[in-house]
Design a protein around this motif. Sequence first.
Motif, mmCIF file in Angstrom:
data_model
loop_
_atom_site.group_PDB
_atom_site.id
_atom_site.type_symbol
_atom_site.label_atom_id
_atom_site.label_comp_id
_atom_site.label_asym_id
_atom_site.label_seq_id
_atom_site.Cartn_x
_atom_site.Cartn_y
_atom_site.Cartn_z
ATOM 1 N N SER A 28 0.831 -1.198 0.000
ATOM 2 C CA SER A 28 0.000 0.000 0.000
ATOM 3 C C SER A 28 0.877 1.264 0.000
ATOM 4 O O SER A 28 2.044 1.222 0.416
ATOM 5 N N THR A 29 0.278 2.380 -0.417
ATOM 6 C CA THR A 29 1.067 3.607 -0.580
ATOM 7 C C THR A 29 1.680 4.138 0.728
ATOM 8 O O THR A 29 2.863 4.510 0.729
ATOM 9 N N ALA A 45 -3.423 2.044 -5.852
ATOM 10 C CA ALA A 45 -3.905 2.445 -7.175
ATOM 11 C C ALA A 45 -5.376 2.836 -7.149
ATOM 12 O O ALA A 45 -6.108 2.473 -6.218
ATOM 13 N N LYS A 46 -5.775 3.570 -8.157
ATOM 14 C CA LYS A 46 -7.194 3.839 -8.430
ATOM 15 C C LYS A 46 -7.258 3.959 -9.944
ATOM 16 O O LYS A 46 -7.004 5.035 -10.509
ATOM 17 N N CYS A 65 -3.824 -4.551 -7.857
ATOM 18 C CA CYS A 65 -3.390 -3.167 -8.001
ATOM 19 C C CYS A 65 -3.696 -2.652 -9.401
ATOM 20 O O CYS A 65 -3.665 -1.460 -9.650
ATOM 21 N N GLU A 77 -8.440 4.015 -2.341
ATOM 22 C CA GLU A 77 -8.369 2.672 -2.942
ATOM 23 C C GLU A 77 -9.224 1.745 -2.083
ATOM 24 O O GLU A 77 -8.923 1.534 -0.903
ATOM 25 N N GLU A 121 -4.469 11.120 -7.382
ATOM 26 C CA GLU A 121 -3.117 11.007 -6.806
ATOM 27 C C GLU A 121 -2.396 9.721 -7.218
ATOM 28 O O GLU A 121 -1.177 9.650 -7.198
ATOM 29 N N TYR A 122 -3.172 8.695 -7.573
ATOM 30 C CA TYR A 122 -2.539 7.444 -7.985
ATOM 31 C C TYR A 122 -2.297 7.431 -9.489
ATOM 32 O O TYR A 122 -3.017 8.075 -10.243
ATOM 33 N N ASN A 179 -1.165 4.178 -11.334
ATOM 34 C CA ASN A 179 -0.650 2.846 -11.654
ATOM 35 C C ASN A 179 -1.031 2.436 -13.077
ATOM 36 O O ASN A 179 -0.187 2.339 -13.953
ATOM 37 N N LYS A 205 1.637 8.556 -6.789
ATOM 38 C CA LYS A 205 1.749 7.874 -5.488
ATOM 39 C C LYS A 205 1.645 6.353 -5.607
ATOM 40 O O LYS A 205 1.511 5.658 -4.603
ATOM 41 N N SER A 206 1.713 5.861 -6.843
ATOM 42 C CA SER A 206 1.726 4.406 -7.028
ATOM 43 C C SER A 206 3.145 3.862 -7.113
ATOM 44 O O SER A 206 3.320 2.632 -7.215
#
Length: 499
Positions: free
Chosen positions: A226-227, A250-251, A281, A384, A409-410, A412, A456-457
Amino acid sequence: MQELSHWIDGKRVAGTSGRFADVYNPATGEVQARVPLASKAEMGDAVARAAKAQLGWGATNPQKRARVMMEAVRLINRDMDKLAEKLSSEHGKTFPDARGDVQRGLEVIEFCIGAPHLLKGEFTDSAGPGIDMYSMRQPLGVVAGITPFNFPAMIPLWKMGPALAAGNAMILKPSERDPSVPLMLAKIFQEAGLPDGVLQVVNGDKDAVDAILDSPVIQAVGFVGSTPIAHYIYTRAAETGKRAQCFGGAKNHMIIMPDADMDQAADALVGAGFGAAGERCMAISVAVPVGEGTAEALRERLVPKIEALKVGPWTAGDDVDYGPVVTAAAKENILRLIESGVEQGAELVVDGRGFTLQGYENGFFVGPHFFDHVTPDMDIYRTEIFGPVLSMVRAASYEEAIGLAMDHEYGNGTAIFTRDGDAARDFANRINIGMVGVNVPIPVPLAYHTFGGWKKSGFGDLNQHGPDAFRFYTRTKTVTARWPSGIKQGAAFNFKAMD
Ligand code: NAD
């Protein structure tokens, strides 16, 4: 109850810290084993032994190391079903999906058979008068892999393969939720010819991770999870001068253009959103249809497909689309976020909150959920969820849709579904996300490309597997060599005048 162990110097070694974590069968909710949680001293001992073993392994020629990879491929194929069964029983994912988990790890070991080619280095003949210059890729020494629960075969293999093929010793600290498959893999590598001590599996939690971060011997840390933990490990590793690559949460957004094949897009969304109960993820958790017509067409197709999803234990084989989530705490967190979605005004179109399965009432099952009219300020959009929950955010235009994914922010994975090559090209070029699918919902790169998210991933540089992994697990030394000329004539027997 089964008591699991560590794997040190080629043997199962019982934990001595006195601390354990429960390993569940997520389908029944029962504790099926307990895993020891290593103390700082246990970690220190495993690291010291690994450092000794690395000396011989690092000096072994790369082709011999590659042969260990080749044999490991054969043995993992031999044991595929055994590995997948154990994986399903601790993680909860379906049996075919568990085989996929092993398979995508195995492919990285196949790639590592070619390690000698990637380790060759560079050479410049006559870089100056009588001077040659060459660069060598040398192993780092002892490195660590810290891995998450959701791919207990694939991600440990992504870490082990390149690190070991490059001549390092590895400390693998797998997830304490499903630690059995990494232990089985360590045994397989021993059978494949890996010398004892080169791969140590040390089970544990934060204490074990902190011992890795504090170790002056460990040179690099490859983390996936996790982040917040990825960020913690990245900053702590930097403080102690370690190389670190830390992949986080991730999102993932999927953009559906008005010209997309709606049936194909709906199928892709259901598979990518709900496969493995959303605990991937690279799961798609946000659908972004462009235009109201697209949203309605998509919703009409999605709802019956989501309502028809079959949820059950892995033992039901192909009859199940997805299984339970990993723990009761994970289930609680998912349900809490679903409640927040309802409270914050999203429309819960498919409501799986009442889901129960006869005979498995204590299992960690979560029914499928589909929210429409989700907005960027809602918790279900920002967080997430890591569960079987798909959110739809309606966008009025392509620019609004791409902007949503870019502002999150993610970073991935993401995907666009369209028949328009120009839109697809523009999307792939502009998007600030590491892995992009065009009419492909889960664009996980193959072993010889590299895997990694942005924003942030992912913290640190260089991706997982592919050539980047060999850059991460080696360091470059460059030699400039000049040999005096004239010695070829041999000894001189006569007085020579100086000139
Ligand atoms: P997690 O962060 O809880 O755990 C990952 C690892 O960190 C485990 O080995 C765990 O023991 C350790 N850990 C947990 N808490 C710690 C702490 N406080 N201090 C030090 N170490 C700690 O993640 P998880 O729940 O196992 O895995 C799910 C997460 O992993 C999701 O966020 C998912 O998106 C992410 N993930 C990312 C990728 C990727 O490549 N980006 C791939 C798979 C999973």
